[in-house]
Design a protein around this motif. Sequence first.
Motif, short mmCIF file in Angstrom:
data_model
loop_
_atom_site.label_atom_id
_atom_site.label_comp_id
_atom_site.label_asym_id
_atom_site.label_seq_id
_atom_site.Cartn_x
_atom_site.Cartn_y
_atom_site.Cartn_z
N PHE A 174 -20.10 70.42 31.40
CA PHE A 174 -19.72 69.80 32.68
C PHE A 174 -20.97 69.45 33.49
CE2 PHE A 174 -15.36 72.06 32.71
CZ PHE A 174 -14.84 71.04 31.94
N ALA A 175 -21.92 70.38 33.49
CA ALA A 175 -23.14 70.14 34.29
C ALA A 175 -23.88 68.92 33.74
CB ALA A 175 -24.03 71.37 34.24
N LEU A 176 -23.97 68.84 32.41
CA LEU A 176 -24.67 67.69 31.82
C LEU A 176 -23.92 66.40 32.13
CD1 LEU A 176 -25.64 69.21 28.35
CD2 LEU A 176 -27.13 68.73 30.30
N THR A 177 -22.59 66.48 32.04
CA THR A 177 -21.80 65.29 32.36
C THR A 177 -22.02 64.87 33.80
OG1 THR A 177 -20.17 66.25 30.89
CG2 THR A 177 -19.50 64.32 32.11
N ALA A 178 -22.09 65.89 34.67
CA ALA A 178 -22.30 65.58 36.08
C ALA A 178 -23.58 64.78 36.25
CB ALA A 178 -22.35 66.86 36.90
N LEU A 179 -24.61 65.15 35.48
CA LEU A 179 -25.87 64.41 35.59
C LEU A 179 -25.68 62.96 35.22
CD1 LEU A 179 -28.46 66.96 34.18
CD2 LEU A 179 -28.03 66.29 36.54
N THR A 180 -24.94 62.70 34.14
CA THR A 180 -24.74 61.30 33.74
C THR A 180 -23.89 60.56 34.77
OG1 THR A 180 -22.75 61.75 32.48
CG2 THR A 180 -24.83 61.87 31.29
N VAL A 181 -22.95 61.28 35.41
CA VAL A 181 -22.12 60.62 36.43
C VAL A 181 -22.98 60.20 37.61
CG1 VAL A 181 -20.27 60.96 38.08
CG2 VAL A 181 -20.01 61.81 35.77
N VAL A 182 -23.81 61.15 38.07
CA VAL A 182 -24.65 60.84 39.23
C VAL A 182 -25.62 59.72 38.91
CG1 VAL A 182 -26.37 61.80 40.76
CG2 VAL A 182 -24.41 63.18 40.10
N ASP A 183 -26.01 59.67 37.63
CA ASP A 183 -26.99 58.69 37.21
C ASP A 183 -26.47 57.26 37.33
OD1 ASP A 183 -29.59 58.36 36.27
OD2 ASP A 183 -28.84 57.84 34.29
N ASP A 184 -25.12 57.13 37.33
CA ASP A 184 -24.53 55.79 37.37
C ASP A 184 -24.98 55.02 38.61
OD1 ASP A 184 -23.21 55.68 35.06
OD2 ASP A 184 -21.27 56.32 35.84
N ALA A 185 -25.10 53.72 38.42
CA ALA A 185 -25.44 52.88 39.56
C ALA A 185 -24.28 52.90 40.54
CB ALA A 185 -25.72 51.46 39.09
N PRO A 186 -24.57 52.80 41.85
CA PRO A 186 -23.50 52.88 42.81
C PRO A 186 -22.60 51.65 42.84
CG PRO A 186 -25.59 52.50 43.90
CD PRO A 186 -25.88 52.72 42.46
N LEU A 245 -15.14 61.29 42.65
CA LEU A 245 -14.00 62.06 42.17
C LEU A 245 -14.36 62.86 40.92
CD1 LEU A 245 -11.27 59.36 42.71
CD2 LEU A 245 -11.39 61.55 43.87
N LYS A 246 -15.19 62.25 40.08
CA LYS A 246 -15.55 62.95 38.84
C LYS A 246 -16.33 64.22 39.15
CE LYS A 246 -15.40 59.04 35.73
NZ LYS A 246 -16.15 57.97 35.10
N ILE A 247 -17.22 64.14 40.14
CA ILE A 247 -17.97 65.34 40.49
C ILE A 247 -17.01 66.43 40.98
CG2 ILE A 247 -19.70 66.29 42.07
CD1 ILE A 247 -20.96 64.54 40.04
N LEU A 248 -16.07 66.03 41.82
CA LEU A 248 -15.10 67.03 42.31
C LEU A 248 -14.32 67.63 41.15
CD1 LEU A 248 -13.40 65.59 45.51
CD2 LEU A 248 -15.33 67.13 45.31
N ILE A 249 -13.89 66.76 40.22
CA ILE A 249 -13.11 67.25 39.08
C ILE A 249 -13.93 68.23 38.26
CG2 ILE A 249 -12.12 66.51 36.88
CD1 ILE A 249 -11.34 63.88 38.37
N LEU A 250 -15.20 67.90 38.07
CA LEU A 250 -16.06 68.80 37.28
C LEU A 250 -16.21 70.14 37.97
CD1 LEU A 250 -18.84 66.35 36.08
CD2 LEU A 250 -17.08 67.46 34.70
N VAL A 251 -16.36 70.09 39.30
CA VAL A 251 -16.48 71.37 40.02
C VAL A 251 -15.21 72.20 39.84
CG1 VAL A 251 -16.67 72.41 42.30
CG2 VAL A 251 -18.12 70.48 41.70
N GLY A 252 -14.06 71.53 40.03
CA GLY A 252 -12.79 72.25 39.90
C GLY A 252 -12.59 72.79 38.51
N ALA A 253 -12.84 71.95 37.51
CA ALA A 253 -12.60 72.37 36.13
C ALA A 253 -13.59 73.46 35.72
CB ALA A 253 -12.73 71.16 35.21
N GLY A 254 -14.85 73.30 36.12
CA GLY A 254 -15.85 74.31 35.78
C GLY A 254 -15.51 75.65 36.39
N ALA A 255 -15.12 75.63 37.66
CA ALA A 255 -14.75 76.89 38.32
C ALA A 255 -13.55 77.51 37.62
CB ALA A 255 -14.46 76.63 39.79
N SER A 256 -12.58 76.67 37.22
CA SER A 256 -11.38 77.21 36.57
C SER A 256 -11.75 77.86 35.24
CB SER A 256 -10.36 76.11 36.32
OG SER A 256 -10.09 75.43 37.50
N ALA A 257 -12.65 77.20 34.49
CA ALA A 257 -13.03 77.76 33.20
C ALA A 257 -13.73 79.11 33.37
CB ALA A 257 -13.95 76.78 32.46
N LEU A 258 -14.58 79.20 34.37
CA LEU A 258 -15.32 80.45 34.57
C LEU A 258 -14.44 81.56 35.11
CD1 LEU A 258 -18.84 79.60 35.97
CD2 LEU A 258 -18.18 80.42 33.71
N MET A 259 -13.62 81.21 36.13
CA MET A 259 -12.88 82.28 36.78
C MET A 259 -11.79 82.85 35.89
SD MET A 259 -11.04 79.88 39.54
CE MET A 259 -9.52 80.52 40.16
#
Lengths: 484, 530
Positions: free
Chosen positions: A46-58, A77-91
């Motif tokens: 998820f973290a790596l994906t987040a990097l590619t998402v942020v990398d996208d041109a605006p 939205l993708k960043i939010l989804i990654l945060v939610g999904a990552g937290a769910s996987a860990l918790m």
Amino acid sequence: MTLAQSLAIGAPEIMLAAGAIVLLLIGVFRGDDSLTGLSWGAVILFALTALTVVDDAPDRLLAWNDLYVADSLSAFLKILILVGAGASALMALPYLQRVNASRFEFPVLIVLATLGMFVMVSANNLLTLYVGLELMSLSAYVLAAFHRDEQRSTEAGLKYFVLGALSSGVLLYGVSLIYGFVGSTDFTAIAAGLSAGEERNMGALFGLVFVLAGLAFKVSAVPFHMWTPDVYEGAPTPVSAFFASAPKIAAMGLLLRVALDAFQGLVADWRQIIIFMSIASMLVGAVGAIGQSNVKRLLAYSSINNVGFMLIGLAAASSAGASAVLLYLTIYLVMTVGSFLVVLALCDADGRPVETLDDLAGLARARPWLATALSIFMLSLAGLPPLFGFMAKLAVFNAAVDSGLWLLAVLGVLSSVIAAYYYLRVVKILFFDPPADVVVADGQGRAVVNNGLMLAAAIFCSPIGYLLLGPLSAATRAAAGSLF
Amino acid sequence: MLTAMILLPLALALVVLFLPGDEAQKARLAKLVGLGGTLLLFAIGLVLWAGFDSSTAAFQYIERAEPFGGLFSWHLGVDGISLVLVLLTLFLMPLCILAGWDSVKTRVPEYIAAFLAMEAMTIGVFSALDIFLFYIFFEAGLIPMYLIIGIWGGKRRIYASYKFFLYTLLGSVLMLLAMLWVAREAGTTDIPALMAHDFPLQAQTWLWLAFFASFAVKMPMWPVHTWLPDAHVEAPTAGSMILAGVLLKMGGYGFIRFSIPMFPDASVQFMWLVFGLSMVAVVYTSLVALVQTDMKKLIAYSSVAHMAFVTGGLFALNTQGVEGAMVVMLAHGVVSAALFFCVGVIYDRLHTRDIDRYGGVTTNMPRYAVFFLLFTMASVGLPGAANFVGEFLVLSGVFQAETWVAFVMTTGIILGAAYMLWLFARVMFGAQKNADAAAMPDMNAREWAIMVPLAVVALWMGIYPKPFLEPLKAPVESLMARVERANPPQTPHTKIARGDVQLASATEPALAAAGHEDILPAAAGDGDTK
């Protein structure tokens, strides 16, 4: 658009898909012992994906023959989804180990659901939308029934599946109507087709109603909310946390895009529907929660209630409204994940989860910090200042006032007072009532990750969160800007 | 400085929650930190007062920062009106902490932390110069008070805490919508800018009503006062002190800061609504107070009656009325807090608030009797004590505005004397009916330490009110200038003032003049009927 360009724009999804397959293979070969490793693997993915998402041109990029869009809205939205999904996987980790359900499929399913959500928020075509929605839903059905030995969990899975399939059918029916009457499933083409004709396109309007109904099911807006309390209660707690966070964000983002992009020409028509759903969700969510005795059911009604408030922002149909919805989603994500983290931490002397509100009586004596954290989340969900949840409500009401939706705004604030009652009731149970002594004092000392997440969420929801308003509102404004 | 005054108690509240040691040590340390912190804040407050320039209506000690992404700003400052209310808060807080010193035995660190948080929020309310910042502080104060009533309250504390919270919240959310509209219309969230903005006349009516919904509940005005007796009766002594002393003043402050300057035309328009409610409140709640058997409830109802004087004075919309209302607020803040403490003193000994259980207390508690009598007299409005100055000013202001209203409100003073003196007679004089009441020891050193400052201030305000009136002058004057543009005076008493204002308003934009045209026929109509 060349294939290479399309591949580059779709990189986040491709990474997630490849990652899911790799995780699945590792799981198959290493067995259930690999759960911890796989969960962390998913988080790293998820973290790596987040990097590619942020990398996208605006700016707005279309790919795969305009089936797919990458803009700042989808990135946000993708960043939010990654945060939610990552937290769910860990918790979920301590919980799964405690209840002997540590099977390696859990993180894999979460990654697949996340992939589905990514496709949803990047959809620029009704069919892309449908594919993403189904990928997310199928993973979610399995997750709901993850406790396959337990009746409640399988019941929740089945219920979710049957109702979900129904809503998918409704959605597809709407899609077919729209295709029939407008001649395209592409959002841009639909928008152009609807604004071109002089006459009102009744067929497309019918299609729109069905599409909205299908999406309303996913965000659990009244009157399509019936599944929510049952599924939240029956599903394993970390799964409920996941359902309440990431999929809600994806579906709400999708709703924003469909309503404000594809159907921008029919604002006056869909606005009535959204206003009705908003008022109904706020009231049902507020009144329905009052009688609940189970924390998870209470949180389910709370999420219905909060979705009602988000829909106010959508009903405003303005840039301010859209950015208010996004701000609301961000804050809602943290509040919800935080609340479920607290619920996860509650267990009795035998390690069984405690879910009844009565058993939480006087928790402030045995577990003062847990009680404080839950109170912060509850008061924040209620939207009471000085907690950060207030900002979310302020933003949507501001959008409603801006668009002159007075009735909606007044009913909204009144229902927030009704809702405040049951949130306060939780605080009362935690702090005022004599201790029930069900939850043991040292229940979860080891779950460092969960406690850390909980602390972070509590700080975010506390007044300190206001300091994040600057960057957050800039991001939501930029994201909303890609719709207008 | 103001930022520090808000952050310091919050920081101390956190410190108090993380104290080391066992239960007893924690409690002791927490109380010391609480007392030390509030005393330090009071000292800072005095410095603030000393450096304050009373000759101007402008806001002073202004601090401004933009940490919230431009949605609203961290903008603080005080003028004379907010200064005196901040000082009242700072003065009462250490006394409140002392008041609960012995009687609160459970969860002491949390108790102290709640009071410190409360203090921070109250200072924030009175010094916020951004409308949303104000709202946040205004509402945030509810949470510590909810906890104070709910955790350390009496038997029906849960009912009372819900009622307190939901009632106040219901009023406030409507105000929030009005604030959003106001901020959008004026294009700023700055209170000083909003106070000078001319809002369209039709909108003023609705906006005024929305703000009124919040402040009337907070005040509390009849008929939305019913949360107050419940909250007071169930709250611990210190909770009642702070509730009566400071929280009720937020309503009056709101009227002065928002309703009147922002919507002067609507304020004139709704003058009779406020007068009507105030008259009913003065008479009705005084009569209700007369038949109470619970001491705290009686004083709570008397608070409602006194607050009706405040609203009456404010909406007389003349200098005497508004200044008087401010003085009543200050005096009531000190005297009602003192009265609640007086009840607390004997409640701590006998654990009942039932008037019938006492009697002849003067015999065994003579020193206590002196103070109780002093505060009773002050509450009644005896010349020489705090309330007199304010009530006199209010009545003369109301008299100028509407003679009959003054007539009705004056009966409140007579009824006030009746219920307070009767209360005093039943509790303090007569035969010693119960042995346990007769055995109560007189005040201890801690209680002296609370009573003496309250008594000194109550007398000071009554005998030499100038230091308290001085900072009020300039802001009240500018408020009146603002009002008179919408409400050209009709009575001979204010003719001179009118001349000044006409000079001032000659330079006003044509828009405001158009506002006059609309309101004039109605005002003239009022004049004819008299």
